[in-house]
Design an enzyme around this catalytic site. Structure first.
Site, PDB file in Angstrom:
ATOM      1  CB  SER A 136      -0.883   0.342   1.128  1.00 38.54           C
ATOM      2  OG  SER A 136      -1.157   0.653   1.514  1.00 38.54           O
ATOM      3  CE  LYS A 162      -4.752  -0.095   0.442  1.00 36.19           C
ATOM      4  NZ  LYS A 162      -5.054  -0.440   1.595  1.00 36.19           N
ATOM      5  CE  LYS A 164      -3.900   3.928   1.766  1.00 39.04           C
ATOM      6  NZ  LYS A 164      -5.049   3.657   2.577  1.00 39.04           N
ATOM      7  CG  ASP A 189      -7.631   2.636   0.353  1.00 35.27           C
ATOM      8  OD1 ASP A 189      -8.876   2.922   0.520  1.00 35.27           O
ATOM      9  OD2 ASP A 189      -6.963   2.436   1.070  1.00 35.27           O
ATOM     10  CD  GLU A 214      -8.964  -1.181   1.014  1.00 33.81           C
ATOM     11  OE1 GLU A 214      -7.795  -1.000  -0.637  1.00 33.81           O
ATOM     12  OE2 GLU A 214      -8.817  -0.886   1.923  1.00 33.81           O
ATOM     13  CG  ASP A 239     -10.952  -0.629   4.746  1.00 27.23           C
ATOM     14  OD1 ASP A 239     -10.860  -1.291   6.162  1.00 27.23           O
ATOM     15  OD2 ASP A 239      -9.211   0.033   4.418  1.00 27.23           O
ATOM     16  CE  LYS A 263      -7.006  -1.674   6.689  1.00 24.28           C
ATOM     17  NZ  LYS A 263      -7.980  -0.396   6.869  1.00 24.28           N
ATOM     18  N   GLY A 291      -4.043  -3.963   6.173  1.00 23.21           N
ATOM     19  CA  GLY A 291      -3.609  -3.334   7.167  1.00 23.21           C
ATOM     20  C   GLY A 291      -3.739  -2.571   8.039  1.00 23.21           C
TER      21      GLY A 291
HETATM   22  O1  OSB Z   1      -7.372   2.194   4.718  1.00 16.92           O
HETATM   23  O2  OSB Z   1      -6.070   0.320   4.109  1.00 16.92           O
HETATM   24  C1  OSB Z   1      -6.556   1.562   4.324  1.00 16.92           C
HETATM   25  C2  OSB Z   1      -3.001   2.817   6.909  1.00 16.92           C
HETATM   26  C3  OSB Z   1      -4.014   2.883   7.607  1.00 16.92           C
HETATM   27  C4  OSB Z   1      -5.048   3.611   8.004  1.00 16.92           C
HETATM   28  C5  OSB Z   1      -6.063   3.078   6.881  1.00 16.92           C
HETATM   29  C6  OSB Z   1      -5.440   1.649   5.430  1.00 16.92           C
HETATM   30  C7  OSB Z   1      -3.899   2.083   5.249  1.00 16.92           C
HETATM   31  C8  OSB Z   1      -3.340   1.843   4.024  1.00 16.92           C
HETATM   32  C9  OSB Z   1      -1.510   0.333   4.565  1.00 16.92           C
HETATM   33  O3  OSB Z   1      -3.756   1.252   3.358  1.00 16.92           O
HETATM   34  C10 OSB Z   1      -1.807  -0.604   4.782  1.00 16.92           C
HETATM   35  C11 OSB Z   1      -0.752  -1.038   5.523  1.00 16.92           C
HETATM   36  O4  OSB Z   1       0.588  -1.031   4.798  1.00 16.92           O
HETATM   37  O5  OSB Z   1      -0.374  -1.579   7.086  1.00 16.92           O
HETATM   38 MG    MG Z   2      -8.028   1.140   3.566  1.00 12.95          MG
END
Ligand code: OSB
Ligand code: MG
Length: 376
Positions: A136, A162, A164, A189, A214, A239, A263, A291
């Site tokens: 991510s 992924k 953001k 995402d 996402e 999510d 999660k 994560g």
């Molecule tokens: O939306 O999945 C998410 C990190 C912090 C809060 C929300 C998210 C995330 C990530 C990182 O996408 C996931 C990771 O590398 O642990």
């Molecule tokens: Mg997410």
């Protein structure tokens, strides 16, 4: 087993790099570790994934401290438990506070697995020896920077990228990455940054052959996501919206998503995650493990959950070195060519390194069953 003692540590670690999502930037990582100790002195570990600020979910480190100390520990301490699924039932009358519940329940799962000489993966019913993982990637300052960052993670072997996104940092960035890497498995995402008023922009995502988008819409919505999914070729993955088996069932029945990011913290623990898994396997809904920028204990739980067969897509559980100069477990979680080998030790299979755990501990509370000797 009887839970004789529960220790709650406040931890403070700092990530190697800041991580930026549509809701903000994080680098310091305060979190809680929970250690549950039984009558034989065995201990199991869990990690709270609550952040210090309620931008992803309503829980925070401080709300977790309160709920764990004043509500969850009293329900559990001194109790005879034969299986961790019972913890899910014991906590069921408490509404929400899922990350607090998951931290405590996770410690009991680890403890149960160790007592019964099982890996946590085996205790959960998982069967993979290796799991596939993606990465991510936070929002970058420019599309050029994003292309270079993606290139680095492709070279490391991560199995899907992924990105953001947020309004103003979306279409052009995805286009640049797709042009640079025509075949890489790619997804986006949004962390709830859009509304249905952005439908024309969201439809443009269909041009980039994304595995999924996402959580494009509100954190508490499953109605508008169903409307959006009707209009999109790209599968919607939820999510933030999914906190339980019931949420998953309703979203699937409404057509709000085709994929779910599970999660453990968000759904209240491994038992609930397993329930969602079993339901989604029956419905043909693909799953992957999300994560929360975890340290080693939480990361180990994610690895174990991902061994369940319904986790069909690469998750966000990257190697420890993506986040930390040094992790608090031995060995660290290592991703090689986008795969993590599931450890063979009992419980989560990664041992807490007490020297490192102590180094990052800034406070501790110890709870003991009344009228009993401390286990150690
Ligand atoms: O939306 O999945 C998410 C990190 C912090 C809060 C929300 C998210 C995330 C990530 C990182 O996408 C996931 C990771 O590398 O642990
Ligand atoms: Mg997410």
């Amino acid at each position: 087993m009887i839970i004789k003692e529960i220790r709650m540590r406040r931890m403070e670690m700092r990530m190697k790099h800041p991580f930026t999502t549509s809701f903000g930037t994080m680098q310091d990582k305060p979190f809680l570790l929970i250690e549950a100790i039984d009558e034989e002195g065995n201990s199991g570990w869990g990690e709270s994934v609550a952040f210090s600020y309620p931008w992803y979910a309503e829980e925070t480190v401080e709300t977790n401290v309160h709920v764990i100390r004043d509500i969850l520990v009293p329900l559990l301490i001194g109790r005879e438990i034969s299986h961790p699924d019972e913890v899910n039932e014991i906590f069921a009358p408490i509404r929400r506070n899922n990350m607090a519940k998951a931290a405590v329940e996770g410690a009991v799962w680890d403890l149960y697995s160790k007592r019964n000489k099982l890996t946590l993966a085996e205790a959960l019913g998982g069967d993979k020896e290796k799991i596939d993982v993606g990465i991510s990637i936070g929002i970058q300052d420019s599309k050029e920077k994003m292309v270079e960052t993606v290139r680095g993670f492709i070279e490391q072997g991560y199995k899907r990228m992924k990105l953001k996104i947020k309004p103003g940092a979306d279409i052009e960035i995805l286009r640049a990455v797709r042009e640079a890497f025509p075949d890489v498995p790619l997804m986006a995402d949004a962390n709830s940054a859009y509304t249905l008023e952005d439908i024309e922009l969201l439809k443009m995502l269909d041009d980039f052959d994304l595995m999924m988008v996402e959580q494009p819409l509100a954190h508490d919505d499953i109605i508008d996501h169903a409307k959006l999914q009707e209009e999109l070729e790209t599968p919607v993955c939820l999510d933030e919206s999914i906190h339980s088996l019931e949420d998953a069932r309703k979203a699937v029945e409404l057509g709000s998503c085709k994929i779910i990011n599970v999660k453990i913290g968000r759904v209240g623990g491994l038992t609930e995650a397993k329930k969602i898994h079993d339901y989604c396997v029956g419905k043909g809904i693909d799953l992957w493990c999300g994560g929360m920028l975890e340290a080693g204990i939480g990361r180990g739980h994610n690895v174990a959950l991902t061994t369940l067969p319904g986790f069909t897509l690469p998750g966000d559980t990257a190697g420890s070195d993506r986040y930390w100069e040094e992790d608090i477990i031995t060995p660290a979680v290592e991703a090689v060519d986008g795969e993590i080998t599931v450890p063979s030790g009992y419980g989560i299979g990664y041992e807490p390194d007490l020297e490192k755990v102590n180094k990052y501990t800034v406070g501790e509370e110890v709870f003991r069953a009344e009228g009993t000797e401390a286990a150690r």
